[in-house]
Design an enzyme around this catalytic site. Structure first.
Site, PDB file in Angstrom:
ATOM      1  N   ASP A  24      35.854  51.697  34.406  1.00 45.24           N
ATOM      2  CA  ASP A  24      36.066  51.838  35.857  1.00 45.24           C
ATOM      3  C   ASP A  24      34.956  51.138  36.644  1.00 45.24           C
ATOM      4  OD1 ASP A  24      37.275  52.681  38.176  1.00 45.24           O
ATOM      5  OD2 ASP A  24      36.452  54.710  38.105  1.00 45.24           O
ATOM      6  N   ASN A  26      35.400  47.974  38.440  1.00 45.64           N
ATOM      7  CA  ASN A  26      35.501  46.518  38.633  1.00 45.64           C
ATOM      8  C   ASN A  26      35.642  46.151  40.110  1.00 45.64           C
ATOM      9  OD1 ASN A  26      35.580  46.431  35.879  1.00 45.64           O
ATOM     10  ND2 ASN A  26      37.751  45.933  35.713  1.00 45.64           N
ATOM     11  N   ARG A  28      34.679  47.907  42.775  1.00 41.83           N
ATOM     12  CA  ARG A  28      33.425  48.135  43.518  1.00 41.83           C
ATOM     13  C   ARG A  28      32.393  47.047  43.211  1.00 41.83           C
ATOM     14  NH1 ARG A  28      33.097  54.112  41.671  1.00 41.83           N
ATOM     15  NH2 ARG A  28      34.953  53.365  40.604  1.00 41.83           N
ATOM     16  N   HIS A  41      37.571  42.220  37.771  1.00 43.57           N
ATOM     17  CA  HIS A  41      38.276  42.404  36.491  1.00 43.57           C
ATOM     18  C   HIS A  41      37.887  41.290  35.514  1.00 43.57           C
ATOM     19  CE1 HIS A  41      40.483  45.568  38.339  1.00 43.57           C
ATOM     20  NE2 HIS A  41      41.244  44.796  39.093  1.00 43.57           N
ATOM     21  N   THR A  70      49.739  53.425  33.771  1.00 41.84           N
ATOM     22  CA  THR A  70      51.063  53.420  34.418  1.00 41.84           C
ATOM     23  C   THR A  70      50.882  53.447  35.945  1.00 41.84           C
ATOM     24  OG1 THR A  70      51.100  55.783  33.989  1.00 41.84           O
ATOM     25  CG2 THR A  70      52.440  54.444  32.558  1.00 41.84           C
ATOM     26  N   GLU A  71      49.822  54.120  36.410  1.00 43.91           N
ATOM     27  CA  GLU A  71      49.550  54.171  37.862  1.00 43.91           C
ATOM     28  C   GLU A  71      49.155  52.797  38.408  1.00 43.91           C
ATOM     29  OE1 GLU A  71      48.297  56.391  35.639  1.00 43.91           O
ATOM     30  OE2 GLU A  71      49.537  58.099  36.249  1.00 43.91           O
ATOM     31  N   LEU A 135      36.693  47.145  12.593  1.00 43.59           N
ATOM     32  CA  LEU A 135      36.920  47.961  13.790  1.00 43.59           C
ATOM     33  C   LEU A 135      38.400  47.933  14.132  1.00 43.59           C
ATOM     34  CD1 LEU A 135      35.495  49.435  16.305  1.00 43.59           C
ATOM     35  CD2 LEU A 135      35.819  47.261  17.489  1.00 43.59           C
ATOM     36  N   ARG A 192      33.218  57.239  30.483  1.00 41.88           N
ATOM     37  CA  ARG A 192      33.794  56.734  31.734  1.00 41.88           C
ATOM     38  C   ARG A 192      32.671  56.089  32.534  1.00 41.88           C
ATOM     39  NH1 ARG A 192      38.543  58.524  35.627  1.00 41.88           N
ATOM     40  NH2 ARG A 192      38.243  56.843  37.097  1.00 41.88           N
ATOM     41  N   ARG A 198      36.444  62.097  36.151  1.00 45.04           N
ATOM     42  CA  ARG A 198      37.893  62.336  36.050  1.00 45.04           C
ATOM     43  C   ARG A 198      38.422  61.779  34.745  1.00 45.04           C
ATOM     44  NH1 ARG A 198      37.795  60.646  41.285  1.00 45.04           N
ATOM     45  NH2 ARG A 198      38.185  58.471  40.723  1.00 45.04           N
TER      46      ARG A 198
HETATM   47  C1  FPP Z   1      39.257  49.814  36.811  1.00 45.63           C
HETATM   48  O1  FPP Z   1      38.490  49.258  37.852  1.00 45.63           O
HETATM   49  C2  FPP Z   1      39.653  48.820  35.836  1.00 45.63           C
HETATM   50  C3  FPP Z   1      40.936  48.399  35.629  1.00 45.63           C
HETATM   51  C4  FPP Z   1      42.088  48.903  36.387  1.00 45.63           C
HETATM   52  C5  FPP Z   1      41.292  47.371  34.638  1.00 45.63           C
HETATM   53  C6  FPP Z   1      40.397  47.164  33.462  1.00 45.63           C
HETATM   54  C7  FPP Z   1      40.549  45.773  33.004  1.00 45.63           C
HETATM   55  C8  FPP Z   1      39.582  44.977  32.489  1.00 45.63           C
HETATM   56  C9  FPP Z   1      38.220  45.441  32.231  1.00 45.63           C
HETATM   57  C10 FPP Z   1      39.817  43.534  32.212  1.00 45.63           C
HETATM   58  C11 FPP Z   1      40.696  43.171  31.091  1.00 45.63           C
HETATM   59  C12 FPP Z   1      40.708  44.071  29.930  1.00 45.63           C
HETATM   60  C13 FPP Z   1      40.895  43.661  28.667  1.00 45.63           C
HETATM   61  C14 FPP Z   1      41.016  44.656  27.578  1.00 45.63           C
HETATM   62  C15 FPP Z   1      40.960  42.247  28.307  1.00 45.63           C
HETATM   63  P1  FPP Z   1      38.958  49.504  39.364  1.00 45.63           P
HETATM   64  O2  FPP Z   1      39.685  48.295  39.802  1.00 45.63           O
HETATM   65  O3  FPP Z   1      39.718  50.782  39.468  1.00 45.63           O
HETATM   66  O4  FPP Z   1      37.564  49.622  40.080  1.00 45.63           O
HETATM   67  P2  FPP Z   1      37.227  50.447  41.417  1.00 45.63           P
HETATM   68  O5  FPP Z   1      37.451  51.904  41.085  1.00 45.63           O
HETATM   69  O6  FPP Z   1      35.797  50.114  41.660  1.00 45.63           O
HETATM   70  O7  FPP Z   1      38.146  49.933  42.476  1.00 45.63           O
END
Ligand code: FPP
Length: 247
Positions: A24, A26, A28, A41, A70-71, A135, A192, A198
Site C-alpha cells: 500500500d 503507491n 501517496r 505503481h 476486486t475493489e 520460492l 502491510r 486494515r
Molecule cells: C496500493 O497503493 C497498491 C496497488 C493498488 C497496486 C499494487 C501494484 C504494484 C505494486 C505494481 C505491480 C505489481 C506487481 C506484482 C508487478 P494505492 O494506490 O492504494 O496507494 P494509496 O493508498 O497511497 O493511494
C-alpha cells in the site's frame, strides 16, 4: 548493517515460511512528488523485486503479494488500465529472471475479469517458471477474500446438490481445499505498508492466526531490509494459536 540483520534473522532460525504482503502507498508516494498515481505503481515494481530477492535470501518459502483487488476494478479506468499494463509488462519482462532465480509464480484470483493480453502474459509467467524450487510467489490478481469464500461455498453446495458430498463432510480442511490457496499453508506473517491498520478483504480465511506487521514505509520505498525488519519483529512474537503459552 543490512547483512548483519540478515545474518541475525537466519541465526534466530524461526524464519516465517509464508509471508503475505499488502503493498500500500503507491498513490501517496506519487502525490508527495507531484506525480500521477500510475508512476507510484511503476515505482512499486522495484519493491516487488526487492521483496522477492529479500525472501529468497532470508529462506522464506512462500511470498504472497496483493497486486490487484476486486475493489480495485472500481478505480478510474485509466488507473485500472495502467495497473493491468504494468502487470503485463512485469510478467513479460521478469519471466526469465524469475526462472533463473528459482521462483515459481502462481496467479490466484478471478482471472476471467482480466483482459486477454494480461491474462496471456500471466499464464506465460506461470508456465515459464514452473518447477522453481527456491520460492513460491503467489500474485493475487482480481482477488477478494469474501468473494473467495462465497465462491468456495457455491462450489461445495453444487457438489452437495449433485449428491457427491454430504453436508456433514464439509469441514475446515475441505473448505480450505476449495479456496484459491488450496494446498498452500496459511501465512505466518502479514506485512502491510504505509501505516494503515486494515486487512482490506485480503485472505480473510487464511489470516486467522497470522502475525501482523504494519510498516510506516510507503510501498515504493520498501526494500529487502524493511522485509527483514518485519521478519525480526515476527521472531520476537510468541505464537499461541489460541492456546496458553508453553512456559
Ligand atoms: C496500493 O497503493 C497498491 C496497488 C493498488 C497496486 C499494487 C501494484 C504494484 C505494486 C505494481 C505491480 C505489481 C506487481 C506484482 C508487478 P494505492 O494506490 O492504494 O496507494 P494509496 O493508498 O497511497 O493511494
Amino acid at each position: 548493517m543490512a547483512s548483519d540483520l540478515l545474518a541475525r534473522i537466519r541465526l534466530n532460525g524461526d524464519v516465517p515460511r509464508h509471508v503475505a504482503v499488502i503493498m500500500d502507498g503507491n498513490g501517496r508516494w506519487a502525490r508527495q512528488r507531484g506525480l500521477p498515481r500510475h508512476l507510484g505503481h511503476r515505482e512499486g515494481m522495484k519493491s516487488v523485486r526487492e521483496a522477492i530477492e529479500g525472501s529468497v535470501d532470508a529462506g522464506i518459502e512462500i511470498l504472497t503479494l496483493f497486486a490487484f483487488s476486486t475493489e480495485n476494478w472500481q478505480r478510474p479506468a485509466r488507473e485500472v488500465s495502467a495497473l493491468m499494463g504494468l502487470l503485463q509488462r512485469y510478467a513479460r519482462k521478469e519471466r526469465e529472471e524469475l526462472r533463473r532465480q528459482g521462483v515459481e509464480v502462481h496467479v490466484l484470483g478471478e482471472l476471467d475479469r482480466v483482459d486477454p493480453g494480461t491474462r496471456q502474459a500471466v499464464e506465460a509467467i506461470v508456465e515459464g517458471t514452473r518447477g522453481g524450487d527456491r520460492l513460491r510467489l503467489n500474485l493475487m490478481i482480481s482477488y477478494g477474500g469474501r468473494e473467495e469464500i462465497v465462491r468456495a461455498a457455491r462450489e461445495l453446495a453444487a457438489r452437495v446438490r449433485e449428491g457427491a458430498l454430504a453436508p456433514s463432510q464439509i469441514d475446515e480442511s475441505l473448505f480450505q481445499s476449495s479456496l484459491f490457496t488450496a494446498g498452500v499453508p496459511d501465512p505466518d506473517l502479514l506485512i502491510r505498508t504505509s501505516g494503515e491498520y486494515r486487512i482490506s478483504n485480503f485472505l480473510l480465511w487464511q489470516l486467522a492466526y497470522t502475525e501482523i506487521h504494519i510498516s510506516p514505509v510507503l510501498w515504493p520505498d520498501f526494500n529487502r531490509e524493511h522485509l527483514w525488519e518485519a521478519v525480526e519483529d515476527y521472531q520476537r512474537r510468541e505464537r499461541r494459536f489460541g492456546r496458553v503459552s508453553a512456559t
